[in-house]
Design a protein around this motif. Structure first.
Motif, short mmCIF file in Angstrom:
data_model
loop_
_atom_site.label_atom_id
_atom_site.label_comp_id
_atom_site.label_asym_id
_atom_site.label_seq_id
_atom_site.Cartn_x
_atom_site.Cartn_y
_atom_site.Cartn_z
N GLU A 326 0.82 -1.21 0.00
CA GLU A 326 0.00 0.00 0.00
C GLU A 326 0.86 1.26 0.00
N TYR A 329 1.79 1.98 -3.57
CA TYR A 329 0.75 1.69 -4.56
C TYR A 329 0.51 2.90 -5.47
N VAL A 362 -9.04 -0.63 -3.62
CA VAL A 362 -9.62 -0.46 -4.95
C VAL A 362 -10.51 0.77 -5.00
N HIS A 410 -5.36 -4.29 -9.47
CA HIS A 410 -5.10 -5.68 -9.09
C HIS A 410 -6.38 -6.39 -8.68
N LEU A 469 -8.69 -5.43 -0.67
CA LEU A 469 -8.78 -4.63 -1.89
C LEU A 469 -10.14 -3.96 -2.03
N HIS A 470 -11.21 -4.72 -1.73
CA HIS A 470 -12.57 -4.25 -2.04
C HIS A 470 -13.42 -3.94 -0.81
#
Length: 720
Positions: A326, A329, A362, A410, A469-470
């Motif tokens: 992170e 990122y 994300v 990703h 991520l989500h």
């Protein structure tokens, strides 16, 4: 039938007739009332109540109740007969309950009372209610016909002499292709689990045949009744070992009047969340590969690949990797869409790491990219010349696409794959991190990830990364989770499920003695309880086995003790049957003897028969032999989604959770079942599938796990 029994029978006949008439009357009125389909909210609510009443009464028509308890509450003048059923039935004229729902507080007396002259009590919404029990009676009603009346307690005699008679009667019944509810025979130790508090991670160690699965299903029905304002059926889920097992248990909840509860395997559930991005290696192949390693049974420890990837240690490793990932990122440079316009990287990082830090990765990326686009639009608004603006807009879009190549989108799998790769790693994931992983994992990943294939033990890590991520949408959260055969789950699986579950509300059940997937599961329940605070967990043990006869249980216990150190042994209910039959023969007579044995069992009382092989390949061969001999049988494989009953040919690892009237275990030889932990557990599982008859057949030397020197429980004589 003596005079007293005859009198009780006549009394219950009259009660049944009166109750059935009232149920029929209420149903007729409800069916005569037109169903409301209009928009009025109040009428919709009333129609919902009527529909629930129709459903409950329809369930009660053929079997209104199964038990009676005469209870005198303190402060009242006499005992009142309480009839217990699967659904409550009320007399609308008097408001009196004709039948009490088995989940109601007072009904707990029917299950918890074990005799004696002392006062009994139950916990109601108004506090503890005490009183005296005068009669406890079990009733068997089929299609409105009273078939059996058994008094399991009579205060006038202080007797529980026939307390087990009704239980043994029900246990002696043959099985069909579906698991049945046990609402009429719930035992006191099972009832305590069913009625345990909701916001608890309940861990249940239950021996084979102790009713773990049915207890868990009844617990779901109870929770929906007790906490109906707090939880919803569609937000509860049952995780089972395979799809066929889900089919096998599919009739219990509807029989209890419960619908809409999700049922899945962990694999199917995760793959659905991952949008089927990967495919899982056939679990049967994984098991066979494990057994075939070096021609021996390898040692299971923290370095075993499956247990390592299922450990909290691996979760912490992933957490460290993702936290590092992170930090870099965001692209490292300013964004310059055209000459004279510059968005400093410091501002982009502020948007990502400060303003949107509460969003998952994300979503944060999406919001920041949208913010960059809005910034470009604002820059373009300063330009008045139309052709110039159009040119810069096109150039800016190209620059943004190029800029975002350093900021790839990703998926869980692409990021997981990156963690195993030596090349293409961002600066935040130095190669030293990869070296922390066991070499076997890295080699396995390199081979399988190219095909987008993963092992079962990769699913929890993938789901964890996906959640990072989500995030977890609210419609994915569960009010309660049941994990069956939980000894084959990993701590990582339970930890990630906990993030999808409100208030740590779990029912986790299994049997360590049946842990045939120990290379990926647990060795001790502490591996799960350590995931929760002490005040968040409850632990129960179910030692009594209600499935098999004493002979079968004693035989299976001996198998287990020969291969497992300090095993958790089953205590059988006093139900005696035929001796376990062990048959030895020549290789040339193996298949003919199998066919002869199956036909002999068919001629008896067995409605369901299992022919159990060591592997799927051997099961296929046995099925072909039976088919050629004219014996109709169902071949069960790992991909099976339906259990059909009758005669089944099944590999031993797929029998877990199922039960059959008779079991024929094939090839119980020294070469197939050695003296080790894995083989002893496998053979124990196979033996404990049998309710009434257990036969073992060996062409060659018997497995040293098999006990043949106890003539009380084993017969080596041919029955033909």
């Amino acid at each position: 039938m003596d005079t007293k029994t005859q009198s009780a029978y006549q009394d219950e006949l009259q009660q049944l007739e009166a109750t059935s008439q009232e149920i029929d009357r209420q149903l007729a009125l409800l069916h005569a009332t037109p169903v409301y389909y209009g928009p009025d909210v109040t009428e919709q609510a009333l129609e919902g109540i009527r529909e629930q009443a129709r459903h409950n009464l329809s369930k009660a028509v053929e079997e209104p109740y199964f038990g009676r308890m005469d209870f005198q509450e303190n402060g009242t003048e006499q005992a009142a007969p309480l009839y217990i059923g699967k659904a409550g039935v009320e007399d609308p004229q008097t408001g009196k309950l004709l039948v009490i729902d088995w989940r109601a507080p007072v009904a707990s007396l029917f299950y918890s009372f074990t005799g004696g002259l002392d006062p009994a009590s139950y916990e109601s919404p108004d506090g503890i209610i005490e009183g005296l029990v005068y009669l406890k009676r079990n009733l068997v009603i089929r299609k409105q016909i009273l078939q059996r009346v058994v008094d399991t307690y009579d205060r006038s005699q202080d007797s529980l002499a026939v307390g087990d008679e009704f239980l043994l009667y029900r246990l002696g019944e043959n099985k069909d292709s579906k698991l049945r509810d046990i609402v009429s025979t719930i035992q006191a130790e099972q009832d305590r689990i069913i009625r345990a508090a909701k916001n608890t991670a309940l861990i249940i160690q239950g021996v084979a045949g102790s009713g773990k699965t049915t207890v868990a299903l009844h617990r779901l029905a109870f929770l929906l009744y007790q906490y109906r304002e707090q939880i919803r059926a569609e937000r509860m889920i049952i995780f089972a070992p395979n799809s066929m097992f889900l089919d096998y248990i599919s009739g219990v909840l509807p029989e209890l009047g419960v619908g809409s509860i999700q049922q899945s395997t962990f694999t199917d559930w995760v793959l659905d969340i991952l949008d089927q991005e990967v495919k899982v290696v056939d679990p049967s192949l994984a098991l066979q590969t494990w057994f075939a390693t070096s021609g021996k049974r390898p040692v299971i420890d923290e370095h075993t690949p499956g247990r390592y990837k299922g450990s909290i240690r691996f979760q912490q490793y992933l957490d460290d990797c993702l936290t590092r990932f992170e930090t870099t990122y965001v692209p490292a440079s300013d964004f310059i869409p055209w000459e004279g316009a510059k968005l400093p990287i410091a501002k982009i990082r502020e948007w990502f790491f400060v303003e949107n830090k509460h969003y998952p990765l994300v979503k944060r990326r999406e919001r920041v990219v949208a913010r960059i686009k809005r910034w470009m639009d604002m820059q373009l608004e300063r330009i008045w010349e139309t052709s110039r603006k159009k040119e810069l807009k096109k150039k800016g879009a190209q620059k943004l696409r190029s800029y975002l190549t350093a900021w790839p989108e990703h998926t869980a799998f692409s990021l997981y794959k990156l963690l195993y790769s030596e090349t293409g790693r961002p600066e935040s994931l130095p190669i030293e991190l990869l070296h922390q992983l066991p070499e076997t994992l890295v080699a396995q990943a390199a081979k399988q990830f190219k095909k987008k294939e993963v092992q079962h033990e990769d699913l929890a890590p993938l789901l964890y990364i996906h959640s990072r991520l989500h995030g977890i949408p609210s419609d994915r959260m569960f009010d309660h989770v049941v994990i069956d055969e939980a000894q084959d789950f990993s701590p990582f699986q339970v930890a990630v499920l906990n993030s999808y579950t409100r208030n740590r509300s779990f029912t986790i059940l299994g049997d360590l003695s049946q842990g045939i997937h120990a290379y990926q599961g647990i060795m001790d329940w502490k591996e799960f309880s350590d995931l929760f605070e002490d005040n968040e967990t409850g632990y129960f043990e179910l030692e009594r086995s209600y499935r098999s006869t004493m002979e079968i249980i004693h035989f299976a216990n001996q198998v287990l003790t020969r291969g497992v150190e300090n095993p958790l042994l089953a205590v059988p209910v006093f139900r005696s049957g035929d001796k376990v039959r062990v048959l030895q023969t020549k290789a040339s007579e193996r298949l003919p003897l199998m066919v002869q044995s199956v036909r002999h069992l068919q001629q008896g009382s067995a409605a369901t028969i299992a022919v159990v092989a060591r592997t799927e390949k051997q099961a296929l061969q046995l099925h072909e032999a039976l088919t050629e001999a004219g014996v109709e049988a169902n071949l069960i494989t790992a991909k099976q989604r339906e259990y059909r009953g009758g005669i089944s040919v099944v590999p031993i690892y797929l029998t877990k959770g199922l039960e059959f009237d008779a079991v024929l275990l094939m090839d119980v030889t020294a070469s197939h079942y050695e003296v080790n932990l894995t083989d002893a557990k496998l053979l124990y599982v196979g033996c404990t599938r049998a309710l009434h008859e257990l036969w073992l057949l060996a062409a060659g030397d018997l497995s040293p796990l098999v006990l043949t020197d106890d003539s009380e429980i084993v017969s080596t004589e041919s029955p033909f």
